[in-house]
Design an enzyme around this catalytic site. Sequence first.
Site, PDB file in Angstrom:
ATOM      1  N   ASP A 145       1.740  77.501  76.993  1.00 29.55           N
ATOM      2  CA  ASP A 145       1.050  78.770  76.728  1.00 29.55           C
ATOM      3  C   ASP A 145       0.721  78.954  75.249  1.00 29.55           C
ATOM      4  O   ASP A 145      -0.400  79.323  74.885  1.00 29.55           O
ATOM      5  CB  ASP A 145       1.904  79.957  77.183  1.00 29.55           C
ATOM      6  CG  ASP A 145       1.801  80.217  78.672  1.00 29.55           C
ATOM      7  OD1 ASP A 145       0.756  79.885  79.260  1.00 29.55           O
ATOM      8  OD2 ASP A 145       2.764  80.760  79.237  1.00 29.55           O
ATOM      9  N   LYS A 175       8.947  83.294  83.948  1.00 27.13           N
ATOM     10  CA  LYS A 175       8.959  82.224  82.946  1.00 27.13           C
ATOM     11  C   LYS A 175      10.321  82.026  82.280  1.00 27.13           C
ATOM     12  O   LYS A 175      10.566  80.968  81.691  1.00 27.13           O
ATOM     13  CB  LYS A 175       7.885  82.495  81.883  1.00 27.13           C
ATOM     14  CG  LYS A 175       6.472  82.427  82.444  1.00 27.13           C
ATOM     15  CD  LYS A 175       5.424  82.678  81.377  1.00 27.13           C
ATOM     16  CE  LYS A 175       4.032  82.623  81.997  1.00 27.13           C
ATOM     17  NZ  LYS A 175       2.962  82.787  80.979  1.00 27.13           N
TER      18      LYS A 175
END
Length: 273
Positions: A102, A66
């Site tokens: 997220d 990420k």
Amino acid sequence: MKELYCVIGNPIAHSLSPVMHTALLEQNKIDASFVPFLIKEGTFTTVMEGLKALGISGFNITSPFKEDILPFLDELDPEAESCGAVNTVVSRNGRWKGFNTDGIGYLEGLQDIRAITEADRILIVGAGGASKAIFQALTHHTDARLTVANRTLEKAVQMVEGTAHKAISLADAESQIADYTIVIQTTSSGLTKENANLPIRLHDLTAGTIVSDIIYNPAQTPFLKEAKAYGAVTQNGLPMFVNQAAIAFELWTGKKADRDLMREIVLKQLGGK
């Protein structure tokens, strides 16, 4: 021309993103495929070049990439820029824009249990990409007091830098566990049988504490099992997974994601748990 979407990570075999997004694409009559790609060590740059060449329409990024994706992006959404991690990439005219769904996806799921207030003391275990997104969402959208604990203390210190929040060691987090009203487990502990060690033990956990694990498969991680044994209110990563994926789908396609369908599909794949 058939569009292509994917999810990349390592490990990736456990991911239920393909079956969930495939159902959404079919429901919305979008001519596209969604596939998982395992990124082997040392191949990330090659894979990014390949996805670019294929004309990928969009993709999700999971652990541990990420942050690695950042140099390959042409643009960053402010939310992603603030946490320094991306889990969703949208491609428009060959340009890649990074988003992070997220954090807000996680917060939406947590608030299904109850509202988060300024009286809450929240412990975040881990300081990786997902942790940063959750930290930013909690910082921007709640008044709770946050503490980040990590095996490498320096990473936790970097995360809270410039805020009124705290960074501590895992040992200190374990000894102070009774002080927290919410505990969020963001590491990969429990993701596989080979990685089942708990990041911290919960012997002194106060009954009624909310304990959340961002892992959704398996549905009951060792961390959640221990928390439940001490009287915690537990939540796995399913709400976060569904919410963040719904937001990603909407960014890619402009279509509203059917979250009920998504949840139903994931639960079915997990054996109805």
